[in-house]
Design a protein around this motif. Structure first.
Motif, PDB file in Angstrom:
ATOM      1  N   ALA A  30      38.182  41.137  39.021  1.00 57.22           N
ATOM      2  CA  ALA A  30      38.636  41.730  37.766  1.00 57.22           C
ATOM      3  C   ALA A  30      38.972  40.644  36.748  1.00 57.22           C
ATOM      4  CB  ALA A  30      39.849  42.626  38.012  1.00 57.22           C
ATOM      5  N   ALA A  31      39.622  39.575  37.199  1.00 57.65           N
ATOM      6  CA  ALA A  31      39.962  38.470  36.296  1.00 57.65           C
ATOM      7  C   ALA A  31      38.700  37.789  35.777  1.00 57.65           C
ATOM      8  CB  ALA A  31      40.853  37.458  37.020  1.00 57.65           C
ATOM      9  N   LEU A  32      37.738  37.557  36.659  1.00 60.02           N
ATOM     10  CA  LEU A  32      36.499  36.914  36.240  1.00 60.02           C
ATOM     11  C   LEU A  32      35.733  37.773  35.249  1.00 60.02           C
ATOM     12  CD1 LEU A  32      35.239  35.398  39.616  1.00 60.02           C
ATOM     13  CD2 LEU A  32      36.541  34.280  37.800  1.00 60.02           C
ATOM     14  N   ASP A  33      35.761  39.079  35.456  1.00 55.58           N
ATOM     15  CA  ASP A  33      35.068  39.985  34.533  1.00 55.58           C
ATOM     16  C   ASP A  33      35.662  39.899  33.128  1.00 55.58           C
ATOM     17  OD1 ASP A  33      33.352  40.856  36.505  1.00 55.58           O
ATOM     18  OD2 ASP A  33      34.438  42.719  36.913  1.00 55.58           O
ATOM     19  N   VAL A  34      36.981  39.802  33.048  1.00 60.53           N
ATOM     20  CA  VAL A  34      37.643  39.683  31.747  1.00 60.53           C
ATOM     21  C   VAL A  34      37.232  38.390  31.045  1.00 60.53           C
ATOM     22  CG1 VAL A  34      39.892  39.349  30.629  1.00 60.53           C
ATOM     23  CG2 VAL A  34      39.617  41.126  32.359  1.00 60.53           C
ATOM     24  N   ILE A  35      37.190  37.310  31.799  1.00 61.81           N
ATOM     25  CA  ILE A  35      36.821  36.006  31.231  1.00 61.81           C
ATOM     26  C   ILE A  35      35.357  36.017  30.790  1.00 61.81           C
ATOM     27  CG2 ILE A  35      36.558  33.549  31.761  1.00 61.81           C
ATOM     28  CD1 ILE A  35      38.939  34.058  33.803  1.00 61.81           C
ATOM     29  N   GLU A  36      34.494  36.586  31.608  1.00 61.24           N
ATOM     30  CA  GLU A  36      33.077  36.638  31.260  1.00 61.24           C
ATOM     31  C   GLU A  36      32.838  37.522  30.043  1.00 61.24           C
ATOM     32  OE1 GLU A  36      31.017  37.631  34.901  1.00 61.24           O
ATOM     33  OE2 GLU A  36      31.994  35.951  35.925  1.00 61.24           O
ATOM     34  N   GLN A  37      33.612  38.581  29.900  1.00 63.96           N
ATOM     35  CA  GLN A  37      33.489  39.430  28.720  1.00 63.96           C
ATOM     36  C   GLN A  37      33.877  38.650  27.470  1.00 63.96           C
ATOM     37  OE1 GLN A  37      32.150  42.477  29.022  1.00 63.96           O
ATOM     38  NE2 GLN A  37      32.097  42.585  26.781  1.00 63.96           N
ATOM     39  N   THR A  88      39.619  30.846  27.129  1.00 62.75           N
ATOM     40  CA  THR A  88      40.916  30.289  27.513  1.00 62.75           C
ATOM     41  C   THR A  88      41.999  31.354  27.433  1.00 62.75           C
ATOM     42  OG1 THR A  88      40.272  28.084  26.733  1.00 62.75           O
ATOM     43  CG2 THR A  88      42.629  28.528  26.953  1.00 62.75           C
ATOM     44  N   GLY A  89      42.019  32.107  26.331  1.00 60.99           N
ATOM     45  CA  GLY A  89      43.005  33.172  26.196  1.00 60.99           C
ATOM     46  C   GLY A  89      42.853  34.228  27.274  1.00 60.99           C
ATOM     47  N   ALA A  90      41.608  34.588  27.584  1.00 57.39           N
ATOM     48  CA  ALA A  90      41.360  35.579  28.636  1.00 57.39           C
ATOM     49  C   ALA A  90      41.814  35.053  29.992  1.00 57.39           C
ATOM     50  CB  ALA A  90      39.878  35.937  28.666  1.00 57.39           C
ATOM     51  N   SER A  91      41.588  33.774  30.241  1.00 55.99           N
ATOM     52  CA  SER A  91      41.994  33.166  31.519  1.00 55.99           C
ATOM     53  C   SER A  91      43.510  33.194  31.673  1.00 55.99           C
ATOM     54  CB  SER A  91      41.492  31.725  31.598  1.00 55.99           C
ATOM     55  OG  SER A  91      40.078  31.659  31.524  1.00 55.99           O
ATOM     56  N   PHE A  92      44.223  32.814  30.631  1.00 56.03           N
ATOM     57  CA  PHE A  92      45.685  32.819  30.692  1.00 56.03           C
ATOM     58  C   PHE A  92      46.232  34.238  30.861  1.00 56.03           C
ATOM     59  CE2 PHE A  92      45.827  28.672  28.072  1.00 56.03           C
ATOM     60  CZ  PHE A  92      45.840  27.909  29.231  1.00 56.03           C
ATOM     61  N   GLY A  93      45.530  35.228  30.298  1.00 53.60           N
ATOM     62  CA  GLY A  93      45.977  36.598  30.430  1.00 53.60           C
ATOM     63  C   GLY A  93      45.706  37.208  31.789  1.00 53.60           C
ATOM     64  N   ALA A  94      44.699  36.672  32.498  1.00 55.62           N
ATOM     65  CA  ALA A  94      44.263  37.282  33.754  1.00 55.62           C
ATOM     66  C   ALA A  94      44.709  36.533  35.001  1.00 55.62           C
ATOM     67  CB  ALA A  94      42.735  37.403  33.757  1.00 55.62           C
ATOM     68  N   ILE A  95      45.137  35.258  34.865  1.00 53.66           N
ATOM     69  CA  ILE A  95      45.442  34.415  36.025  1.00 53.66           C
ATOM     70  C   ILE A  95      46.837  33.822  35.882  1.00 53.66           C
ATOM     71  CG2 ILE A  95      44.726  32.406  37.377  1.00 53.66           C
ATOM     72  CD1 ILE A  95      41.922  32.752  36.039  1.00 53.66           C
ATOM     73  N   VAL A 110      43.269  27.055  33.316  1.00 53.75           N
ATOM     74  CA  VAL A 110      42.063  26.440  32.749  1.00 53.75           C
ATOM     75  C   VAL A 110      42.196  24.958  33.070  1.00 53.75           C
ATOM     76  CG1 VAL A 110      40.708  26.042  30.663  1.00 53.75           C
ATOM     77  CG2 VAL A 110      41.976  28.185  30.933  1.00 53.75           C
ATOM     78  N   ASP A 111      41.542  24.545  34.135  1.00 56.96           N
ATOM     79  CA  ASP A 111      41.858  23.237  34.712  1.00 56.96           C
ATOM     80  C   ASP A 111      41.200  22.096  33.963  1.00 56.96           C
ATOM     81  OD1 ASP A 111      43.210  21.826  36.892  1.00 56.96           O
ATOM     82  OD2 ASP A 111      41.181  21.229  37.458  1.00 56.96           O
ATOM     83  N   ALA A 200      53.143  29.287  34.757  1.00 56.42           N
ATOM     84  CA  ALA A 200      52.082  30.270  34.982  1.00 56.42           C
ATOM     85  C   ALA A 200      50.735  29.798  34.468  1.00 56.42           C
ATOM     86  CB  ALA A 200      52.446  31.600  34.315  1.00 56.42           C
ATOM     87  N   ARG A 201      50.745  28.802  33.560  1.00 56.26           N
ATOM     88  CA  ARG A 201      49.496  28.341  32.943  1.00 56.26           C
ATOM     89  C   ARG A 201      49.134  26.914  33.321  1.00 56.26           C
ATOM     90  NH1 ARG A 201      49.863  30.920  26.777  1.00 56.26           N
ATOM     91  NH2 ARG A 201      49.804  33.097  27.467  1.00 56.26           N
ATOM     92  N   GLY A 202      50.128  26.064  33.504  1.00 51.33           N
ATOM     93  CA  GLY A 202      49.862  24.687  33.883  1.00 51.33           C
ATOM     94  C   GLY A 202      49.368  23.842  32.729  1.00 51.33           C
TER      95      GLY A 202
END
Length: 317
Positions: A30-37, A88-95, A110-111, A200-202
């Motif tokens: 689900a997180a990956l789908d959000v980022i890919e979208q 980046t925004g999607a990643s922080f929102g999903a992970i 986002v490493d 939560a974000r690093g």
């Protein structure tokens, strides 16, 4: 894609930049789908490849787009800037990094984000874009951002930043990384964003350099200490091959291991030499190795895939 954007895109194909976008997640679909979208918000920034590694709990998206210059030859615009910001925004929102664990080191959700020039684009183009993205991320998301290679005034190396921040030290069961393990107040001021780390974000590292190849060699052993010993002797830092950086990591559900390699100058020290050295050192330990593998396409293949995807998009629209 409308006619105007299609014409502009096709007219800029000699000036291309590739972005490799690494996130600390590969198991949460689900997180990956959000980022890919989020990556699809601008059709002129194209995802040409993705690589997901479940054992590492790490994924990489490879994006390509053009860069526009002004009349003096200075870069002024690339669709990659907003695409990377959206991802980046999607990643922080999903992970949430505090809930993350995996067999690959990481400093943030986002490493790492690295830009490479392709075709006739220059390293200066890639460095300009890296600095612009770093400023966006630091300011908008309030996370510390460290620049490296051509994006940084001194050209400092990525591994030097990581070493100072404890990137290479597992913090769970000797071979795994979990949560945020460092002090929230950083020992070295970041180039963008605050000096205090949101757990939560690093942290994010952003760089620009000529092409880097990533190549992994599986070792027929479950002993990660042996893999680390071999990795150290393959790397330039350990007196091995110049321009090669390595990690010995647990990989696979059966707790097997592999040597994960970054080839900083793949045209000088390529995968063949790396594989032969790993094979020789493993044999001295009484171990066999499996066939090595690249985790991404070559620059030529990436350009070819980008052109096909752009052409297909233009034809469909």
């Amino acid at each position: 894609m409308d006619f105007y954007h299609a014409s502009k895109t096709m007219g800029n194909q000699s000036m291309l930049i590739c972005c490799k976008f690494y996130i600390s997640e590969s198991r949460n679909r689900a997180a990956l789908d959000v980022i890919e979208q989020a990556s699809k918000l601008d059709p002129e920034a194209v995802v040409v490849n993705k690589f997901e590694d479940r054992a590492y709990n790490r994924s990489r998206y490879t994006l390509v787009s053009y860069v526009v210059h002004d009349s003096t030859g200075c870069p002024t615009y690339s669709p990659l800037q907003q695409a990377v910001l959206a991802m980046t925004g999607a990643s922080f929102g999903a992970i949430n990094l505090e809930n993350h664990s995996g067999a690959h080191p990481r400093l943030g959700v986002v490493d790492d984000i690295i830009f490479h020039p392709l075709a006739l684009a220059s390293l200066d183009d890639a460095a300009w874009l890296a600095r612009a993205v770093a400023a966006d991320i630091g300011n908008r998301f309030q996370v510390p951002v460290y620049l490296y290679a051509a994006a940084h005034p001194t050209g400092r190396a990525l591994d030097s930043i990581r070493r100072k921040l404890g990137y290479y030290r597992p913090n769970l069961m000797g071979s795994q990384w979990a949560g945020w393990a460092l002090p929230e107040l950083l020992p070295e001021k970041p180039d963008q964003g605050p000096s205090q780390v949101p757990r939560a974000r690093g942290i994010v590292t952003v760089g620009a350099r000529s092409w880097v190849a990533t190549y992994n060699v599986p070792i027929m052993s479950s002993d990660v200490s042996v893999a680390r010993r071999i990795a150290a002797m393959v790397s330039a830092r350990g007196g091995g091959l110049p321009t090669v950086q390595t990690l010995g990591l647990v990989h696979g559900e059966d707790a097997s291991t592999e040597i994960a390699c970054m080839l900083l100058e793949p045209n000088q020290i390529g995968a063949d030499r790396v594989h032969k050295r790993v094979e020789m050192l493993a044999a001295q330990e009484g171990l066999d190795v499996e066939k090595g593998y690249f985790t991404d396409f070559s620059p030529e293949m990436i350009i070819e895939r980008y052109m096909k995807l752009i052409t297909t998009s233009t034809t469909l629209d």
